[in-house]
Design a protein around this motif. Structure first.
Motif, PDB file in Angstrom:
ATOM      1  N   LYS B   6       0.843  -1.186   0.000  1.00 27.08           N
ATOM      2  CA  LYS B   6       0.000   0.000   0.000  1.00 27.08           C
ATOM      3  C   LYS B   6       0.886   1.246   0.000  1.00 27.08           C
ATOM      4  O   LYS B   6       1.801   1.375   0.819  1.00 27.08           O
ATOM      5  CB  LYS B   6      -0.910  -0.009   1.241  1.00 27.08           C
ATOM      6  N   LEU B   7       0.655   2.121  -0.970  1.00 23.25           N
ATOM      7  CA  LEU B   7       1.456   3.337  -1.035  1.00 23.25           C
ATOM      8  C   LEU B   7       0.802   4.424  -0.187  1.00 23.25           C
ATOM      9  O   LEU B   7      -0.423   4.497  -0.104  1.00 23.25           O
ATOM     10  CB  LEU B   7       1.546   3.832  -2.485  1.00 23.25           C
ATOM     11  N   ASP B   8       1.620   5.276   0.424  1.00 25.06           N
ATOM     12  CA  ASP B   8       1.004   6.386   1.165  1.00 25.06           C
ATOM     13  C   ASP B   8       0.569   7.455   0.154  1.00 25.06           C
ATOM     14  O   ASP B   8       0.841   7.354  -1.038  1.00 25.06           O
ATOM     15  CB  ASP B   8       1.957   6.942   2.234  1.00 25.06           C
ATOM     16  N   ASP B   9      -0.100   8.484   0.646  1.00 27.86           N
ATOM     17  CA  ASP B   9      -0.695   9.466  -0.269  1.00 27.86           C
ATOM     18  C   ASP B   9       0.326  10.116  -1.199  1.00 27.86           C
ATOM     19  O   ASP B   9       0.091  10.328  -2.377  1.00 27.86           O
ATOM     20  CB  ASP B   9      -1.415  10.564   0.537  1.00 27.86           C
ATOM     21  N   ALA B  13       0.497   9.731  -5.163  1.00 30.25           N
ATOM     22  CA  ALA B  13       0.284  10.906  -6.012  1.00 30.25           C
ATOM     23  C   ALA B  13       1.361  10.975  -7.094  1.00 30.25           C
ATOM     24  O   ALA B  13       1.072  11.273  -8.258  1.00 30.25           O
ATOM     25  CB  ALA B  13       0.319  12.180  -5.161  1.00 30.25           C
ATOM     26  N   PHE B  14       2.592  10.648  -6.712  1.00 37.77           N
ATOM     27  CA  PHE B  14       3.675  10.693  -7.703  1.00 37.77           C
ATOM     28  C   PHE B  14       3.476   9.607  -8.770  1.00 37.77           C
ATOM     29  O   PHE B  14       3.597   9.855  -9.969  1.00 37.77           O
ATOM     30  CB  PHE B  14       5.035  10.532  -7.021  1.00 37.77           C
ATOM     31  N   GLN B  15       3.146   8.421  -8.296  1.00 37.03           N
ATOM     32  CA  GLN B  15       2.914   7.319  -9.238  1.00 37.03           C
ATOM     33  C   GLN B  15       1.793   7.682 -10.222  1.00 37.03           C
ATOM     34  O   GLN B  15       1.910   7.471 -11.425  1.00 37.03           O
ATOM     35  CB  GLN B  15       2.539   6.058  -8.454  1.00 37.03           C
ATOM     36  N   LYS B  16       0.752   8.298  -9.685  1.00 40.25           N
ATOM     37  CA  LYS B  16      -0.399   8.654 -10.524  1.00 40.25           C
ATOM     38  C   LYS B  16      -0.017   9.732 -11.537  1.00 40.25           C
ATOM     39  O   LYS B  16      -0.402   9.687 -12.708  1.00 40.25           O
ATOM     40  CB  LYS B  16      -1.557   9.137  -9.633  1.00 40.25           C
ATOM     41  N   LEU B  17       0.786  10.673 -11.080  1.00 46.90           N
ATOM     42  CA  LEU B  17       1.230  11.749 -11.975  1.00 46.90           C
ATOM     43  C   LEU B  17       1.961  11.164 -13.190  1.00 46.90           C
ATOM     44  O   LEU B  17       1.666  11.490 -14.340  1.00 46.90           O
ATOM     45  CB  LEU B  17       2.170  12.708 -11.204  1.00 46.90           C
ATOM     46  N   VAL B  18       2.905  10.254 -12.916  1.00 50.93           N
ATOM     47  CA  VAL B  18       3.674   9.652 -14.016  1.00 50.93           C
ATOM     48  C   VAL B  18       2.756   8.811 -14.909  1.00 50.93           C
ATOM     49  O   VAL B  18       2.786   8.923 -16.133  1.00 50.93           O
ATOM     50  CB  VAL B  18       4.839   8.778 -13.467  1.00 50.93           C
ATOM     51  N   GLU B  19       1.925   8.006 -14.271  1.00 53.16           N
ATOM     52  CA  GLU B  19       1.068   7.117 -15.069  1.00 53.16           C
ATOM     53  C   GLU B  19       0.054   7.901 -15.903  1.00 53.16           C
ATOM     54  O   GLU B  19      -0.227   7.528 -17.037  1.00 53.16           O
ATOM     55  CB  GLU B  19       0.347   6.120 -14.149  1.00 53.16           C
ATOM     56  N   ASP B  20      -0.455   8.971 -15.353  1.00 49.16           N
ATOM     57  CA  ASP B  20      -1.410   9.787 -16.119  1.00 49.16           C
ATOM     58  C   ASP B  20      -0.723  10.427 -17.320  1.00 49.16           C
ATOM     59  O   ASP B  20      -1.311  10.559 -18.396  1.00 49.16           O
ATOM     60  CB  ASP B  20      -2.017  10.890 -15.234  1.00 49.16           C
ATOM     61  N   VAL B  56       8.940   3.805 -10.272  1.00 47.48           N
ATOM     62  CA  VAL B  56       7.681   4.504 -10.545  1.00 47.48           C
ATOM     63  C   VAL B  56       6.516   3.705  -9.957  1.00 47.48           C
ATOM     64  O   VAL B  56       5.600   4.255  -9.349  1.00 47.48           O
ATOM     65  CB  VAL B  56       7.484   4.727 -12.061  1.00 47.48           C
ATOM     66  N   MET B  57       6.610   2.383 -10.082  1.00 44.59           N
ATOM     67  CA  MET B  57       5.566   1.514  -9.544  1.00 44.59           C
ATOM     68  C   MET B  57       5.386   1.762  -8.046  1.00 44.59           C
ATOM     69  O   MET B  57       4.271   1.751  -7.533  1.00 44.59           O
ATOM     70  CB  MET B  57       5.995   0.055  -9.779  1.00 44.59           C
ATOM     71  N   LEU B  58       6.492   2.018  -7.369  1.00 44.90           N
ATOM     72  CA  LEU B  58       6.442   2.241  -5.923  1.00 44.90           C
ATOM     73  C   LEU B  58       6.333   3.728  -5.565  1.00 44.90           C
ATOM     74  O   LEU B  58       6.408   4.106  -4.404  1.00 44.90           O
ATOM     75  CB  LEU B  58       7.677   1.634  -5.255  1.00 44.90           C
ATOM     76  N   GLY B  59       6.201   4.546  -6.594  1.00 47.28           N
ATOM     77  CA  GLY B  59       6.027   5.983  -6.352  1.00 47.28           C
ATOM     78  C   GLY B  59       7.236   6.659  -5.736  1.00 47.28           C
ATOM     79  O   GLY B  59       7.101   7.659  -5.022  1.00 47.28           O
ATOM     80  N   GLN B  60       8.419   6.116  -5.995  1.00 48.26           N
ATOM     81  CA  GLN B  60       9.632   6.699  -5.397  1.00 48.26           C
ATOM     82  C   GLN B  60      10.103   7.902  -6.214  1.00 48.26           C
ATOM     83  O   GLN B  60      10.671   7.761  -7.290  1.00 48.26           O
ATOM     84  CB  GLN B  60      10.733   5.641  -5.296  1.00 48.26           C
ATOM     85  N   GLU B  61       9.904   9.071  -5.637  1.00 51.92           N
ATOM     86  CA  GLU B  61      10.160  10.299  -6.370  1.00 51.92           C
ATOM     87  C   GLU B  61      11.644  10.529  -6.667  1.00 51.92           C
ATOM     88  O   GLU B  61      11.980  11.295  -7.573  1.00 51.92           O
ATOM     89  CB  GLU B  61       9.590  11.475  -5.555  1.00 51.92           C
ATOM     90  N   ASP B  62      12.520   9.851  -5.918  1.00 51.95           N
ATOM     91  CA  ASP B  62      13.955  10.044  -6.178  1.00 51.95           C
ATOM     92  C   ASP B  62      14.365   9.519  -7.555  1.00 51.95           C
ATOM     93  O   ASP B  62      15.474   9.756  -8.013  1.00 51.95           O
ATOM     94  CB  ASP B  62      14.819   9.415  -5.069  1.00 51.95           C
TER      95      ASP B  62
END
Ligand code: SF4
Ligand code: SF4
Lengths: 298, 134
Positions: B6-9, B13-20, B56-62
């Motif tokens: 489960k990803l935190d908010d 949000a980062f993952q969604k930004l890239v995927e969108d 990206v899958m894990l929403g890691q912004e680094d």
């Protein structure tokens, strides 16, 4: 046959030999390449994010320009646009996919260019010259051969943009054969080599020269391992990386033997026995003439 | 046994930004490594294409600090080979766009010498400027 044709920037400058030889080779087959009126740069690379419409303007504006080519008598058709450069082809085809799948995007692009006389409706097909040659028939092409290329070993270089991704490629993405078929029809011998669809490094030649040199070296080495005399391509950017960058390779690798890189249309012009002025070798960096004099014009 | 992460908010949000931006569903990635195996640029990258996908899958912004997205030249070798029909080149483009839309350029044309610019064909310059600068 008079077909609308998009040259693009490279063919008007450092890849002029590509255009010159293509027009001449086309003429020999009764295919007249009619330059698209008021064309503009296609943008070279396509935009891959969903919301970035701005970068699709340039291809769409070109596609609008075909609208009255048939009615005005300039060309015999107005639903196909012929391209020679692999990068242009890829960019045009990707834009076409985008606007055909998203009517709202197409409407936005048309609205943005409301001052243009015509609207684009998504109906123009992009055709690469190799595809047109296939349609013409490789057997029939053989009938126009007047100069024997027997024994000339030609390595067909596809690179990326001609065959990938699958939705826009002109042949199988892993085992393409269209180039080999053309080379055989011209009487030369196509070389079988694994680097034929490996990337040359593309635009990274601007800021990551070392990376590009490494990739081109791999490609050139493989061509030479397979005893190729020349490499043929349909991409002016590949040609720059594979041909012009050989000077750098020679500087750093004294034993390196240069190998000529030709546009496939230059090979056609030779095989058809056309006037040498149509070969357009002025811009080729590795001069192909010594090799051709030895192997072809004996 | 299925395992849920489960990803935190923020990461979500980062993952969604890239995927969108690129229309890819990174959760489909099996991490098989086919993309990395065939990538002609992989030895010059700091993280492999599969790692880029994973981040990206894990929403890691680094992931935005990585060099990989600037080295991927959209050769589409991975695109035609991915068994899950994913496209790393589109992920790389989305990441570049996030940077470029914040005016963080990778290419400073002013730093290239006049001689080099004269030698380079416009097809290379235009492509590089469009992919590496805002
Ligand atoms: S090839 Fe596709 S599924 Fe395999 S790691 Fe790469 S992106 Fe994931
Ligand atoms: S598209 Fe990018 S990540 Fe994929 S193989 Fe080519 S350079 Fe590597």
């Amino acid at each position: 046959m008079k077909i609308p044709y998009f040259p693009g920037c490279s063919l008007k400058t450092y890849a002029s030999g590509f255009e010159k030889s293509a027009i001449a080779a086309g003429k020999a087959l009764d295919i007249e390449l009619v330059e698209l009126p008021r064309w503009n740069c296609c943008g070279v690379v396509s935009s891959l994010t969903k919301d970035d419409l701005m970068h699709h303007l340039a291809p769409v504006r070109n596609l609008m320009r075909l609208s009255d080519m048939k009615t005005s008598g300039l060309a015999d058709e107005d639903k196909r646009l012929l391209v020679l450069c692999s990068m242009c082809m890829n960019t045009f085809k990707r834009t076409n996919l985008k606007v055909r799948e998203n009517s709202e995007d197409l409407a936005t692009l048309n609205d943005f260019m409301y001052l243009e006389e015509a609207k684009y409706d998504g109906s123009v097909d992009i055709v690469h010259f190799l595809e047109l040659l296939k349609e013409y028939g490789f057997d029939k092409i053989s009938e126009s051969v007047n100069t024997s290329l027997a024994g000339l070993k030609v390595a067909p270089y596809y690179g990326c943009m001609l065959i990938r991704p699958k939705e826009v490629g002109i042949d199988d993405a892993e085992e393409p054969t269209i180039f080999e078929n053309l080379i055989s029809s011209l009487g030369a011998e196509p070389v079988s080599w694994h680097a034929k669809n490996q990337c040359c490094g593309s635009y990274l030649t601007v800021n990551k020269q070392d990376t590009v040199i490494k990739l081109t070296r791999r490609i050139l080495d493989n061509a030479q391992q397979e005893k190729a005399d020349v490499i043929v391509t349909s991409c002016p950017l590949c040609a720059f990386n594979l041909d012009s960058r050989q000077a750098l390779l020679q500087e750093t690798n004294p034993g390196f033997e240069p190998i000529p890189v030709l546009y496939f249309t230059q090979l056609m012009a030779i095989a058809f026995g056309l006037d040498a002025a149509t070969y357009g070798f002025e811009k080729n960096k590795v001069d192909p003439m010594p090799l051709l004099n030895k192997k072809v014009f004996i | 046994m299925a395992k849920k992460i489960k990803l935190d908010d923020k990461t979500q949000a980062f993952q969604k930004l890239v995927e969108d931006l690129c229309g890819q569903n990174t959760a489909k990635c099996d991490q098989c490594g086919t993309c990395s195996g065939g990538c002609p640029f992989v030895e010059d990258m700091d993280i492999t294409p599969a790692e880029l996908m994973r981040k990206v899958m894990l929403g890691q912004e680094d992931v935005l600090e990585s060099e990989t997205m600037w080295i991927c030249a959209t050769c589409n070798t991975c695109t035609v080979r991915c068994p899950r029909k994913l496209d790393v080149s589109k992920i790389a483009e989305a990441l570049r766009q996030i940077r470029l839309r914040n005016e963080i350029d990778q290419l400073d044309i002013g730093k290239i010498s006049r001689e080099e610019i004269k030698e380079l064909p416009q097809i290379a310059l235009i492509a590089a400027l469009r992919k590496l600068s805002s």
